[in-house]
Design an enzyme around this catalytic site. Structure first.
Site, PDB file in Angstrom:
ATOM      1  N   CYS A  42       0.833  -1.210   0.000  1.00 54.40           N
ATOM      2  CA  CYS A  42       0.000   0.000   0.000  1.00 54.40           C
ATOM      3  C   CYS A  42       0.874   1.270   0.000  1.00 54.40           C
ATOM      4  O   CYS A  42       1.757   1.423   0.850  1.00 54.40           O
ATOM      5  CB  CYS A  42      -0.968  -0.061   1.192  1.00 54.40           C
ATOM      6  SG  CYS A  42      -1.099   1.401   2.195  1.00 54.40           S
ATOM      7  N   CYS A  45       1.148   3.338   3.077  1.00 60.13           N
ATOM      8  CA  CYS A  45       1.959   2.712   4.140  1.00 60.13           C
ATOM      9  C   CYS A  45       3.442   2.936   3.852  1.00 60.13           C
ATOM     10  O   CYS A  45       4.226   3.220   4.753  1.00 60.13           O
ATOM     11  CB  CYS A  45       1.683   1.210   4.219  1.00 60.13           C
ATOM     12  SG  CYS A  45      -0.061   0.850   4.495  1.00 60.13           S
TER      13      CYS A  45
END
Ligand code: FAD
Length: 493
Positions: A42, A45
């Site tokens: 992600c 992230c």
């Protein structure tokens, strides 16, 4: 392995959660925990991970009271854990108070800040929400009253008492209290500006400011370059007699005893000693390299490049300009004194400091000398160190970590001055990782170096009172600290 494959590694001061460690980490932990659930694929992230790492570095001294944890939900083995905790999006943060029970799912932290300062303050607010189960290692964070301070002073039980005077909305006092929680012989308390009697008794005019009392004496103002958290913590952690708890007792004399028959050599902590450098060469060439019966291929190239870089530094009392044309070691050390005589690298016990300290010192000096003389390309010294570590350095764990750091960004160095700064920054990365580690000499705590008392100009503050390095000043300091003129020649044979 699964945990190591994600965005964090064990070198980041972050606890890596796996299905096997859920119970031992999250359940009944004496520290509070802030847990990041993320997915390594992600983008948010990935973008957040430097902040999480920086937060872990920033709060590393707080670990016994509050620790950071991370789990990669993208890893299939971990997905059940993330599902059990009801994680729907990434990254998600949950707070687990100290002594959380087996049914606790932690509390969700919605809309959390994406910067270190905001997250640090959030951690403090979360700790303060503990009521019955205050983390045992966490000192009191509430503001002290005059009555409390008076009673502590009267009992005179504390070696040092530091008071941080501040306004109610300031976090500095609580941050410094947490920064010192692993250090014994000192207590830190915050005192609010509204505590008028104490403020006027000590004639406090600035908020924040820090006042220090040593047993049997009066409070005096702690003089720091900037009235900010890092500067107070640096100064307090380095007071004589203040040592990391759980480590050996503080010594009363100015001279440390190293517990061996070797005589202690008094030295100036801000000095660089030729004796350490010669000892580094003795040990590396006569012990570490000599341990190999045959040196060939990449190891021989590594040794050649080491000798060649050393030979360019003409102040070593060595004749290193020999040619290593055979696939066998000649003796490149004929002019080098035998044995080790640690001075600036002495440890308070025989197993502390010594050789690894001298290896860092040697390579910092070599990067600076390369810059001063222009005698090599920007990467020559760094590659030499990298190859030396890889092929010969006895601590294989250290070598692996150094290689990882080098792989990450060493090739971005394009100028000799950048090589000096690159090695300084990587060394601080290692200092950060090892702060509080078993290998740390309690009398030489791992700090972000150089401290303000060695280089005031190297330190500055950003908005919000955050610490910031002034890299131009750091470079100037390193050039002077590791210069030939600054080399201390005492204790040479
Ligand atoms: P050291 O960290 O050895 O520093 C020596 C001297 O260098 C200090 O006294 C100070 O004067 C100066 N200095 C400190 N920081 C800086 C800086 N940022 N820039 C310039 N000068 C500085 N040990 C482990 O347990 N795990 C590891 O992974 C590990 N990796 C290592 C990697 C390398 C490349 C090396 C050479 C050593 C490594 N070590 C590791 C050993 C560890 O870093 C220390 O050398 C050792 O613990 C001794 O610490 P010390 O207190 O003497 O200070």
């Amino acid at each position: 392995l699964a945990a190591e494959a994600g965005l964090y590694s064990s070198a980041d001061q972050v606890v890596l959660l796996t299905p096997d460690t859920v119970a031992s980490v999250l359940r009944n932990n004496s520290a509070a925990l802030l847990v990041e659930f993320y997915a390594s694929w992600c983008g948010h992230c990935v973008a957040f991970s430097p902040v999480w790492k920086a937060l872990a570095r920033d709060t590393r001294e707080w670990k016994p009271a509050v620790d950071l944890v991370a789990i990669d939900c993208a890893f299939e083995e971990n997905s059940r854990v993330c599902r059990d905790f009801g994680i729907a999006g990434y990254p998600s943060l949950k707070f687990f108070p100290a002594h959380s029970g087996s049914d606790s799912k932690g509390s969700d932290i919605k809309g959390f800040p994406r910067d270190v300062l905001g997250l640090r303050h959030l951690i403090i607010r979360k700790i303060e929400e503990h009521h019955d189960s205050w983390p045992p290692a966490c000192p009191p964070l509430e503001a002290a009253s005059k009555a409390e301070i008076d009673s502590t002073v009267q009992t005179n039980s504390m070696e040092y008492l530091a008071l941080v005077f501040e306004t109610e909305d300031s976090y500095v006092g609580r941050e410094v209290t947490l920064d010192l929680l692993q250090f014994s012989n000192i207590t830190v308390r915050r005192v609010l500006k509204s505590e008028r009697e104490l403020v006027s008794e000590l004639e406090v005019t600035d908020f924040p400011s820090c006042y220090l009392r040593r047993r049997d004496s009066n409070f005096t103002r702690l003089h720091v370059l900037n009235e900010a958290r890092t500067f107070y913590s640096y100064a307090l952690q380095r007071l004589p007699g203040v040592v990391r708890s759980g480590k050996s007792k503080p010594v009363t004399s100015d001279l440390l005893q190293n517990g061996t028959q070797v005589q202690w050599r008094p030295f100036d902590r801000s000095g660089v000693y030729m004796s350490d450098l010669e000892s580094a060469l003795h040990y590396s060439l006569r012990v570490e390299v000599a341990a190999r019966s045959v040196i060939a291929g990449p190891a021989l190239d590594a040794l050649r490049s080491y000798i060649s870089v050393l030979a360019k530094v003409n102040f070593f009392s060595l004749s290193l300009s020999l040619s290593l044309s055979h696939e066998r070691t000649l003796d490149p050390t004929a002019a080098l004194p035998r044995g080790v005589r640690w001075v600036g690298c002495q440890g308070s016990r025989p197993h502390f400091r010594g050789y690894p300290c001298s290896v860092w010192t040697l390579f910092h000096l070599l990067t600076v000398q390369a810059l001063e003389t222009g005698s090599s390309g920007p990467l020559e010294v760094l590659w030499t160190m990298r190859r030396y570590m890889h092929n010969f350095f006895g601590c294989r764990y250290c070598a692996t970590h150094f290689e990882q750091m080098a792989e990450e960004n060493m090739d971005s160095v394009t100028m000799l001055s950048e090589a000096v700064i690159w090695l300084w920054a990587r060394h601080n990365q290692v200092n950060n990782r090892l702060a509080g580690d078993l290998s740390e000499d309690p009398h030489f705590p791992k700090i972000q170096w150089p401290p303000p008392d060695q280089c005031r100009e190297c330190h500055g503050v950003k908005g919000g009172g955050e610490h910031a390095w002034n890299q131009a000043q750091v470079l100037a300091f390193l050039r002077s600290h590791y210069s030939a003129q600054h080399l201390n020649m005492t204790y040479l044979e």
